[in-house]
Design an enzyme around this catalytic site. Sequence first.
Site, PDB file in Angstrom:
ATOM      1  N   HIS A  15       0.832  -1.218   0.000  1.00 38.93           N
ATOM      2  CA  HIS A  15       0.000   0.000   0.000  1.00 38.93           C
ATOM      3  C   HIS A  15       0.860   1.259   0.000  1.00 38.93           C
ATOM      4  CE1 HIS A  15      -3.640  -2.307   0.703  1.00 38.93           C
ATOM      5  NE2 HIS A  15      -2.982  -2.976   1.624  1.00 38.93           N
ATOM      6  N   ASP A  72       8.697   5.012   7.663  1.00 38.86           N
ATOM      7  CA  ASP A  72       8.150   4.452   8.895  1.00 38.86           C
ATOM      8  C   ASP A  72       7.027   5.360   9.339  1.00 38.86           C
ATOM      9  OD1 ASP A  72       8.773   2.044  10.568  1.00 38.86           O
ATOM     10  OD2 ASP A  72       8.407   3.554  12.112  1.00 38.86           O
ATOM     11  N   HIS A 181       0.194  12.507   5.458  1.00 42.00           N
ATOM     12  CA  HIS A 181       1.511  12.490   6.111  1.00 42.00           C
ATOM     13  C   HIS A 181       2.583  12.014   5.124  1.00 42.00           C
ATOM     14  CE1 HIS A 181      -0.559   8.739   6.223  1.00 42.00           C
ATOM     15  NE2 HIS A 181       0.380   8.076   6.854  1.00 42.00           N
TER      16      HIS A 181
HETATM   17  P1  ITT Z   1       7.520  -1.651   6.104  1.00 41.87           P
HETATM   18  O1  ITT Z   1       8.151  -1.617   7.481  1.00 41.87           O
HETATM   19  O2  ITT Z   1       7.936  -2.831   5.275  1.00 41.87           O
HETATM   20  O3  ITT Z   1       7.651  -0.351   5.390  1.00 41.87           O
HETATM   21  P2  ITT Z   1       5.036  -1.805   7.644  1.00 41.87           P
HETATM   22  O4  ITT Z   1       3.615  -1.988   7.223  1.00 41.87           O
HETATM   23  O5  ITT Z   1       5.601  -2.749   8.688  1.00 41.87           O
HETATM   24  O6  ITT Z   1       5.921  -1.852   6.307  1.00 41.87           O
HETATM   25  P3  ITT Z   1       5.384   0.453   9.492  1.00 41.87           P
HETATM   26  O7  ITT Z   1       6.205  -0.328  10.449  1.00 41.87           O
HETATM   27  O8  ITT Z   1       5.820   1.828   9.115  1.00 41.87           O
HETATM   28  O9  ITT Z   1       5.234  -0.317   8.086  1.00 41.87           O
HETATM   29  O10 ITT Z   1       3.892   0.513  10.049  1.00 41.87           O
HETATM   30  C1  ITT Z   1       2.940   1.245   9.394  1.00 41.87           C
HETATM   31  C2  ITT Z   1       1.571   1.026  10.035  1.00 41.87           C
HETATM   32  O11 ITT Z   1       1.012   2.307  10.372  1.00 41.87           O
HETATM   33  C3  ITT Z   1       0.611   0.416   9.033  1.00 41.87           C
HETATM   34  O12 ITT Z   1       0.590  -0.992   9.142  1.00 41.87           O
HETATM   35  C4  ITT Z   1      -0.714   1.044   9.423  1.00 41.87           C
HETATM   36  O13 ITT Z   1      -1.255   0.336  10.516  1.00 41.87           O
HETATM   37  C5  ITT Z   1      -0.307   2.437   9.910  1.00 41.87           C
HETATM   38  N1  ITT Z   1      -0.301   3.414   8.793  1.00 41.87           N
HETATM   39  C6  ITT Z   1       0.790   4.046   8.264  1.00 41.87           C
HETATM   40  N2  ITT Z   1       0.431   4.841   7.239  1.00 41.87           N
HETATM   41  C7  ITT Z   1      -0.904   4.712   7.127  1.00 41.87           C
HETATM   42  C8  ITT Z   1      -1.851   5.272   6.245  1.00 41.87           C
HETATM   43  O14 ITT Z   1      -1.477   6.072   5.253  1.00 41.87           O
HETATM   44  N3  ITT Z   1      -3.133   4.936   6.405  1.00 41.87           N
HETATM   45  C9  ITT Z   1      -3.521   4.092   7.374  1.00 41.87           C
HETATM   46  N4  ITT Z   1      -2.691   3.503   8.239  1.00 41.87           N
HETATM   47  C10 ITT Z   1      -1.382   3.809   8.122  1.00 41.87           C
END
Ligand code: ITT
Length: 197
Positions: A15, A72, A181
């Site tokens: 995503h 992140d 963001h």
């Molecule tokens: P990578 O570490 O591989 O990039 P991840 O999904 O583990 O992928 P993060 O540790 O940064 O990424 O966690 C991001 C979480 O924050 C994501 O799973 C959502 O729950 C929330 N999140 C971040 N951006 C968002 C958005 O644009 N809309 C909704 N939720 C979001």
Amino acid sequence: MQPLPRLILATRNAHKTEEIQAMIGDRFEVLNAKAFPDFPEIEETGTSFLENARLKAVGISRCIEGWVLSDDSGLEVDALGGAPGVWSSSYGGEEGNHAKNNARLLAEMADKANRNARFRCTMVLARGGSEQAAFSGTVEGHLVESLHGVGGFGYDPLFIPVGHEKTFAELGNGIKNSLSHRARALNQVVAFLDGRG
Ligand code: ITT
């Protein structure tokens, strides 16, 4: 025509990749870490968005030439003291399970009058195993009491950005990508890379 400069995303989140590609895909060839099966799994052991973004970007940039960008991100809720924050993706008990994350958030917020929240995104650019720059973007808003909409991902069905009356999941990618963001952090990344020629 010159080939587009390449930007490797240190993420396996489809995503995030889709959103970043939609925002800058005509200026960079955007590739996701999933395209490189040999890349290591980077453990997110940091306690801040910046620490985790550094671990991901620097770690992946040791494995490939060129610019590597990490993202992140997460949701900070005032009434929960900033939670789920850096633990956004596993808040419901299972890494990356958005349904469980949203269910826990709704439960924690059931008795809360203050529903203010923000999404935060920290991005790090790295090259050759060292950090080159860090950027951050936020979008303020509030949480609704039940899921609305099917677009976006994660907490999008629960979050209404300031100035709107619908959730990110209802507003759709066009509006989300104009004020999120992630968009605000990415605009700074693009300006930085443009400045480097
Ligand atoms: P990578 O570490 O591989 O990039 P991840 O999904 O583990 O992928 P993060 O540790 O940064 O990424 O966690 C991001 C979480 O924050 C994501 O799973 C959502 O729950 C929330 N999140 C971040 N951006 C968002 C958005 O644009 N809309 C909704 N939720 C979001």
